[in-house]
Each structure stands twice: as structure tokens, then as C-alpha cells.
Design a protein around this motif. Sequence first.
Motif, PDB file in Angstrom:
ATOM      1  N   ILE A 296     -17.888   2.954 -41.116  1.00 21.63           N
ATOM      2  CA  ILE A 296     -18.971   3.592 -41.876  1.00 21.63           C
ATOM      3  C   ILE A 296     -18.396   4.657 -42.816  1.00 21.63           C
ATOM      4  O   ILE A 296     -18.859   4.836 -43.942  1.00 21.63           O
ATOM      5  CB  ILE A 296     -19.987   4.218 -40.906  1.00 21.63           C
ATOM      6  CG1 ILE A 296     -20.624   3.119 -40.042  1.00 21.63           C
ATOM      7  CG2 ILE A 296     -21.067   5.006 -41.656  1.00 21.63           C
ATOM      8  CD1 ILE A 296     -21.393   3.636 -38.851  1.00 21.63           C
TER       9      ILE A 296
ATOM     10  N   ALA B 274     -17.338   3.802 -36.252  1.00 19.38           N
ATOM     11  CA  ALA B 274     -17.562   5.048 -37.001  1.00 19.38           C
ATOM     12  C   ALA B 274     -16.654   5.110 -38.229  1.00 19.38           C
ATOM     13  O   ALA B 274     -17.084   5.525 -39.313  1.00 19.38           O
ATOM     14  CB  ALA B 274     -17.326   6.254 -36.097  1.00 19.38           C
TER      15      ALA B 274
ATOM     16  N   THR C 106     -18.825   2.356 -30.667  1.00 17.83           N
ATOM     17  CA  THR C 106     -19.214   3.508 -31.493  1.00 17.83           C
ATOM     18  C   THR C 106     -17.993   4.136 -32.153  1.00 17.83           C
ATOM     19  O   THR C 106     -17.985   4.410 -33.360  1.00 17.83           O
ATOM     20  CB  THR C 106     -19.935   4.567 -30.631  1.00 17.83           C
ATOM     21  OG1 THR C 106     -21.077   3.983 -30.019  1.00 17.83           O
ATOM     22  CG2 THR C 106     -20.363   5.756 -31.482  1.00 17.83           C
TER      23      THR C 106
ATOM     24  N   LYS D  84     -23.642  11.295 -38.280  1.00 17.19           N
ATOM     25  CA  LYS D  84     -24.982  11.032 -37.747  1.00 17.19           C
ATOM     26  C   LYS D  84     -24.938   9.887 -36.747  1.00 17.19           C
ATOM     27  O   LYS D  84     -25.565   9.943 -35.682  1.00 17.19           O
ATOM     28  CB  LYS D  84     -25.927  10.689 -38.902  1.00 17.19           C
ATOM     29  CG  LYS D  84     -27.398  10.581 -38.512  1.00 17.19           C
ATOM     30  CD  LYS D  84     -28.248  10.375 -39.759  1.00 17.19           C
ATOM     31  CE  LYS D  84     -29.738  10.340 -39.422  1.00 17.19           C
ATOM     32  NZ  LYS D  84     -30.566  10.155 -40.640  1.00 17.19           N
ATOM     33  N   TYR D  85     -24.186   8.854 -37.080  1.00 19.79           N
ATOM     34  CA  TYR D  85     -24.032   7.697 -36.210  1.00 19.79           C
ATOM     35  C   TYR D  85     -23.401   8.089 -34.880  1.00 19.79           C
ATOM     36  O   TYR D  85     -23.909   7.747 -33.806  1.00 19.79           O
ATOM     37  CB  TYR D  85     -23.175   6.661 -36.937  1.00 19.79           C
ATOM     38  CG  TYR D  85     -22.743   5.476 -36.108  1.00 19.79           C
ATOM     39  CD1 TYR D  85     -23.674   4.602 -35.554  1.00 19.79           C
ATOM     40  CD2 TYR D  85     -21.385   5.210 -35.902  1.00 19.79           C
ATOM     41  CE1 TYR D  85     -23.274   3.500 -34.808  1.00 19.79           C
ATOM     42  CE2 TYR D  85     -20.980   4.117 -35.167  1.00 19.79           C
ATOM     43  CZ  TYR D  85     -21.923   3.268 -34.620  1.00 19.79           C
ATOM     44  OH  TYR D  85     -21.525   2.188 -33.879  1.00 19.79           O
TER      45      TYR D  85
ATOM     46  N   LYS E 222     -28.311   2.010 -29.578  1.00 20.96           N
ATOM     47  CA  LYS E 222     -27.315   1.118 -30.188  1.00 20.96           C
ATOM     48  C   LYS E 222     -27.970  -0.136 -30.752  1.00 20.96           C
ATOM     49  O   LYS E 222     -27.480  -0.720 -31.725  1.00 20.96           O
ATOM     50  CB  LYS E 222     -26.273   0.709 -29.147  1.00 20.96           C
ATOM     51  CG  LYS E 222     -25.364   1.832 -28.696  1.00 20.96           C
ATOM     52  CD  LYS E 222     -24.433   2.297 -29.805  1.00 20.96           C
ATOM     53  CE  LYS E 222     -23.417   1.268 -30.164  1.00 20.96           C
ATOM     54  NZ  LYS E 222     -22.384   1.788 -31.099  1.00 20.96           N
TER      55      LYS E 222
ATOM     56  N   TRP F  93     -29.894   6.497 -36.896  1.00 21.49           N
ATOM     57  CA  TRP F  93     -28.539   6.314 -37.421  1.00 21.49           C
ATOM     58  C   TRP F  93     -28.417   5.063 -38.276  1.00 21.49           C
ATOM     59  O   TRP F  93     -27.585   4.991 -39.187  1.00 21.49           O
ATOM     60  CB  TRP F  93     -27.537   6.208 -36.264  1.00 21.49           C
ATOM     61  CG  TRP F  93     -27.755   4.987 -35.404  1.00 21.49           C
ATOM     62  CD1 TRP F  93     -28.543   4.884 -34.299  1.00 21.49           C
ATOM     63  CD2 TRP F  93     -27.189   3.680 -35.585  1.00 21.49           C
ATOM     64  NE1 TRP F  93     -28.513   3.619 -33.781  1.00 21.49           N
ATOM     65  CE2 TRP F  93     -27.678   2.848 -34.550  1.00 21.49           C
ATOM     66  CE3 TRP F  93     -26.303   3.129 -36.519  1.00 21.49           C
ATOM     67  CZ2 TRP F  93     -27.327   1.512 -34.422  1.00 21.49           C
ATOM     68  CZ3 TRP F  93     -25.948   1.789 -36.394  1.00 21.49           C
ATOM     69  CH2 TRP F  93     -26.452   0.995 -35.358  1.00 21.49           C
ATOM     70  N   LEU F  94     -29.244   4.067 -37.983  1.00 17.89           N
ATOM     71  CA  LEU F  94     -29.014   2.717 -38.487  1.00 17.89           C
ATOM     72  C   LEU F  94     -29.130   2.582 -40.009  1.00 17.89           C
ATOM     73  O   LEU F  94     -28.234   2.004 -40.642  1.00 17.89           O
ATOM     74  CB  LEU F  94     -29.951   1.738 -37.765  1.00 17.89           C
ATOM     75  CG  LEU F  94     -29.609   0.251 -37.847  1.00 17.89           C
ATOM     76  CD1 LEU F  94     -30.001  -0.450 -36.538  1.00 17.89           C
ATOM     77  CD2 LEU F  94     -30.326  -0.411 -39.001  1.00 17.89           C
TER      78      LEU F  94
ATOM     79  N   ALA G  15     -26.012   4.278 -41.643  1.00 14.65           N
ATOM     80  CA  ALA G  15     -24.760   3.604 -41.315  1.00 14.65           C
ATOM     81  C   ALA G  15     -24.632   2.279 -42.060  1.00 14.65           C
ATOM     82  O   ALA G  15     -23.590   1.980 -42.656  1.00 14.65           O
ATOM     83  CB  ALA G  15     -24.671   3.379 -39.805  1.00 14.65           C
TER      84      ALA G  15
ATOM     85  N   CYS H 135     -25.672   8.136 -31.478  1.00 15.48           N
ATOM     86  CA  CYS H 135     -25.256   7.128 -30.495  1.00 15.48           C
ATOM     87  C   CYS H 135     -24.636   7.771 -29.256  1.00 15.48           C
ATOM     88  O   CYS H 135     -24.753   7.230 -28.149  1.00 15.48           O
ATOM     89  CB  CYS H 135     -24.277   6.138 -31.133  1.00 15.48           C
ATOM     90  SG  CYS H 135     -25.082   4.998 -32.281  1.00 15.48           S
TER      91      CYS H 135
END
Length: 473
Positions: A136, A133, A129, A150-151, A210, A219-220, A223, A155
Amino acid sequence: MLISLLLILPLVECLLLFLFKQEKLNNLMLQIYSIIHFLVCSYYMFNESERFTGKYFSIDNSNIIFLFVLSIIFLAVSIYNKPYMNMEEAPVKRKRHYTYMLLIFVQAMTGVIISNNLGLSWVLVEATTLASAYLIYFTKTKTSIEAAWKYVFICSIGIALAFVGIILLTISTGELSSLNFYDLILNANTFNKFWLKLSFVFILFGFGTKMGLAPVHFWLPDAHSEAPAPASALLSATLLNSAFYVILKVFNILVIANCASYARLVMYIMGFLSLFVAAVFIYHINNYKRMLAYSSIENMGILIIGTALGGLGIFAAIIHLIGHSLIKASFFLTSGNILKIYGTKKIKKITNIITTDKRTGWLWILCLLGITAFPPSVLFISEFLIIKSMFLKEHYILALIFVLLLTIILFGLAKAVFGMCYGENQKDKTSNTIKLPITMYIPQILLLITAFILGLYIPWNLTELVQLTIFGM
């Protein structure tokens, strides 16, 4: 051991990048690591006698396929990354930080896969993560910053839930003071079933975050949409697999402890909910990278459904994992070509790719055919086996819902892809007159060829290895 090289080399390369600060070293270090990673993984893949079990890390029948898939995708991404990043208008320092994080990201995913300790796996998942990050956030636009935060936020909540699940799992183990997977599997019959079932809910939701399973998938799409194409390929084709591997190991503990029916119910719910979410959003999406992200959510749902079915379903899930990784990595890399040519992620602003860049257009179509399981895509075999497994278990309603949702997703993807590839030529309005280097096509071509060959013929030794992966869990 050779595997130590995979965990130490990225740190050495990051140090060299920090000391010398040469731009040309960025791609060189990435390619060196990808080649060594592939060679080491190939050695263990084809030399079963050399696989080993250590105190914290192991390479055995249960994880070698996951590790080898990671290595193949990383090698393809490293080839594509050089020309892609050369075309990026970003400061040298930012590109160097990008390389740092890409190296650490792959190192952490490797660690997750070869870890034989649930606690260590949790730590390494958190490391993925932190490393990803920045990938992204790379473009440093308003939307990329929002996506990165957000990710990290979602996560982090997921990993906290997984931590609670691990604590509950230790309560269920009684006097066993070990989180080693082998110890947990060996003693699973003695565990307190109430605490074990409760722990699985937290672990599934935690690591499912995840993995990109609904309803913890939020999040996906952001991201994957904001990360550079090489990073998106790794996020979708390898990171999600790493989280799935941990869930698969924990699920096996519940199977041995005779709690499988409970675990399967929770997995069915999350799996079909993932398909539903993907079907709803893909049909109305107007961002092709977000579209691919929702396709990843769909395929993670298929993996978890196959696992819940057990037996033939798990076999199909592992085959599906291989195929999805190959095709989705190709899909995201090709999306990078489209972004470089047209300079937009909006589906409605892109038409007639076939005329503008024939190679990219045909790759885009072939990726569609592969990911929607058109023969000879290997995903046709895996999805067919999952449906067959549902019929064998007399889950007729589930099979009907499964086929219906996949059909809606197929229509949504096809509508977007064919709309982008054909139609009025708007090249002068939306695209740049640039010629992409051949290395921005070769990785996708090789990945797709592999996926389609496997759809025509799966070697007996790969079939045997998939079976060993299941039994090795």
C-alpha cells in the motif's frame, strides 16, 4: 509434501533476491512462484485422494476451493505485474522490496487457508497485514503513507479483538486445551454457550476487519486506492477471502453448538450494514479505485448474508466468492490500465476510454456487467440463490432491502463506468499516448471468460465440490 513447497519457496526466493539484487529476478521469482503455486494447487484440486490432514496444515474439502481461487488470481496477477512494474518509475531497490512483500503476502494467505489451527490462523492473518502494508505504501506519496498507517492501525485493532475472541473461546471450551479446528468442531456440543457467543462477536469483528465488513471497513477504500493495481487485485480478490474462511470455520462451531441463531443475527447486521455503506458511498464517489473498494465491501456483505442464511445461502456464498474473485481481480487490473493511460484516479477527469483504448474500455464495461450480476455473470446465479433462500425462509423484508441496496449500487457503478467510457474525448487533456502490452489485457480477459462461462454452466463436479466445502467445514 508438495504443500511445504508453497510455504518454503517464497523464503528461498526472497533470499535469492537479497543476494543477487538483479532487477530481472523480481518478475522471474514472482512468476516461478505463481506457476508452482498453481500447479501444486491444481494437483490437490483434481486429486482428492492426495489431500491430507496434518498437525498444523491441511488440504481438504473445506479449503481446496479457497486455495485454488487464490492460486488462479495470483497467476493472473503475476502475468500482469511484469509490464505494469516495468512502466513504474521507481528505484530498483523499491521494486525489489515490493517483490519481497508480494511473495510473503501470498505465502501468508496460503497459510491462513490451509491452517487447521485457529491460533496459527490468527498469526498468519497478522502476517498478511505486515506484508501488505508495504504494498500500500509502495508509491511513497503522502496519501499512500496515510493509507498504510491507517491500514496497519485499524487491522491491528481488529486482530487484537480477534485475539480476545480466541481467549474467550478457550474459556468456553473448558478443559479442552486445543485450538485445532477438528477438535473444536468435535467437542462443540460441550462448550459453554455464553462464552462461545461472546467470543464469536469479537472474532467476527476482528477477522471482519480484515474481510472489510462494515462498520470495521474504514481501512479498505484508502488501501485499495493507493496500492498498485496488482496488489489491489490480491487485496480484494484473495485477502478478504482468507479472512472470510476463518469466520466460516468459527461459525460452523457455533452451528454445531446450537448457537447459530445468535451468530446469524450478528452476521445479518454486519452484512446489510456493509451493503448500506457501499450504496451510500459508491453513488457519490469520484475515485474509481475507491469505487471498486466499496464494491468489495458490498460483496463481502453479500458473502456474510449468504452464510447467515445457511443451507442454500452458504452454497450461493461460495459460488459468489468464486465469481467475485475472478471479476474483481479483473476490475482492479483494468483500473491499472486506466491509471497508466490517463495518469489520474478521478472519475470526472476520464472520458471516452472506448476511443482512447478500445480494449481497456470494453474490459471496463464487461467488468461492470460481471460485478453487477448481469447474465451470464456467475454472480447472477449466486445473488438469485440468496434472494431465493430469503424467500424460502420468509425473510421478505430482508429480500426487499437486499434488492433495493443492490439496485442503488448498480446505478452508482454504471453511472461512473459509462461516464468514463463514453462522452467527450479528452485524450489530449488527460491521457498519455502510450500503447499497453498485450499482457496487460490477457489476464482480465481470461478471468472474465471464466466468470461468464460459470454463469452459463457450472460443472457438476464444481457443484459437488462446493457442497463438500460446506459439509467439510
